[in-house]
Design an enzyme around this catalytic site. Sequence first.
Site, PDB file in Angstrom:
ATOM      1  N   HIS A 277       0.658  -1.168  -0.029  1.00  0.00           N
ATOM      2  CA  HIS A 277       0.046  -0.052  -0.078  1.00  0.00           C
ATOM      3  C   HIS A 277       0.902   1.331   0.106  1.00  0.00           C
ATOM      4  O   HIS A 277       0.279   2.504  -0.014  1.00  0.00           O
ATOM      5  CB  HIS A 277      -1.034   0.073   1.223  1.00  0.00           C
ATOM      6  CG  HIS A 277      -0.002   0.169   2.439  1.00  0.00           C
ATOM      7  ND1 HIS A 277       0.735  -1.079   2.998  1.00  0.00           N
ATOM      8  CD2 HIS A 277      -0.067   1.034   3.567  1.00  0.00           C
ATOM      9  CE1 HIS A 277       1.104  -0.558   4.242  1.00  0.00           C
ATOM     10  NE2 HIS A 277       0.708   0.729   4.535  1.00  0.00           N
ATOM     11  N   CYS A 278       2.178   1.190  -0.161  1.00  0.00           N
ATOM     12  CA  CYS A 278       2.873   2.284   0.221  1.00  0.00           C
ATOM     13  C   CYS A 278       3.724   2.507  -1.000  1.00  0.00           C
ATOM     14  O   CYS A 278       3.775   3.659  -1.590  1.00  0.00           O
ATOM     15  CB  CYS A 278       3.815   2.303   1.360  1.00  0.00           C
ATOM     16  SG  CYS A 278       3.052   2.213   2.976  1.00  0.00           S
ATOM     17  N   ILE A 279       4.899   1.884  -1.187  1.00  0.00           N
ATOM     18  CA  ILE A 279       5.674   2.129  -2.220  1.00  0.00           C
ATOM     19  C   ILE A 279       5.475   2.115  -3.602  1.00  0.00           C
ATOM     20  O   ILE A 279       6.040   3.324  -4.387  1.00  0.00           O
ATOM     21  CB  ILE A 279       7.187   0.886  -2.087  1.00  0.00           C
ATOM     22  CG1 ILE A 279       7.620   0.906  -0.694  1.00  0.00           C
ATOM     23  CG2 ILE A 279       8.023   1.030  -3.219  1.00  0.00           C
ATOM     24  CD1 ILE A 279       8.766  -0.283  -0.544  1.00  0.00           C
TER      25      ILE A 279
END
Length: 439
Positions: A277-279
């Site tokens: 969900h981030c990078i």
Amino acid sequence: MQTVVDPKTLLLQRIEDKTAVVGVVGMGYVGLPFAVEKAKVGYRVVGIDRSAKRVAMINQGQNYIGDVKDEELRDLVAQGLIRATTSFEEVPELDVIVIAVPTPLTKNLVPDLQYVEGVTREIARYLRPGQLVSLESTTYPGTTEEVMLPILEQSGLKLNQDFFLAHSPERVDPGNARYTTKNTNKVVGGVGPQSLEVAVAFYSKTINHVVPVSSAKAAEMVKVFENTFRAVNIALVNELTLLCDRMDLNVWEVLDAAFTKPFGIMPFYPGPGVGGHCIPLDPHYLEWKAKEYNFNTHFINLAGEINRKMPEFTVDKAARVLSQHGKPLRGAKVVLLGMAYKANLDDYRESPAIEVFKLLQKQGAEVVFHDSWTPHVEEHGFVADSVELTDELLQNADLVIITTNHSNVDYARVVALSKVVLDTRYATRGIKADNVVLL
């Protein structure tokens, strides 16, 4: 004569004596663990989530997040310290409202703040004096002050007089047994000094170490930089992988040797792409915001370009490996081992394995996957179910691709039974076999 207590003093008092009621909007990988930590120290927590299924599970004490202990959630629900609802009508009863909702990108890599904006509008309908609103969702610098604040002020209430607003980016690493919500340093930035004071007081009650910064915008920049740092360094080793492939070098050997240096270097590893969900998402928030200042973020753009190429490179290498064994990709039987975006986790959000699966299918391969952590995958229109990892499946496959290095897979067995294995994660480290090809 009755003494009138100002909203900030009253809120700080409630935070201190733990009579404050905490609302958490979005009971997913960030929200539920946070709610549990707050309830464990004695706060009453109300979770708000649009999923009726999640709400029902919470109210029945049923856990669905790997980083939460089943018995802790069950006991906290039984004690009345955690409950959940799909409605925002209880917002007036809350003293602190923490927002942990998704912040995806559009197909054009433009920030999609529909969830943040929608939740903020709902809160604004019920906002009352003496409340703290804190955004934990990762976003571009300026979101809290430029997007949320104007919506909340439509209530007629005044910032730092009636209500308080902060940004404290989540730092959840799903599946990390060492660093949890409680012992991961917590960055906090307020929209104004009064908001910062209240937010620091609130987070200090459950987080071991709170790191105040000068503004919400600074806190937002901290988080997108953290993820951009990882994205850029992963892109560096991914690009090295592409070069080593051309030069017929083993990139894992090169990296293992390089990481023996005791200073000036930090381990990062290649793979079939980046997920989670981030990078894959957050660096593009900074890239998009920078354009407002007529600034081009070259490193971020290049890193995203390289990382997005990795699923295609994986499929290209799969085709070359099959060709060397006299088999075209079209019509080949391919088994993917792992659909989660990282090892020993049931999270497949933005997993590169999904893109590898789709690209293989597009080129005519017959593809199935095995992943006991994610038996059913459904994302962006892609739907597939895990198959059993039988001897027959491995023996009949023309190619097995290790896309996630789960520790519960017997890779020695996989290698022994398979015709050829393409290992994108170096899960076969220590297994000597002629039928293993590394990414």
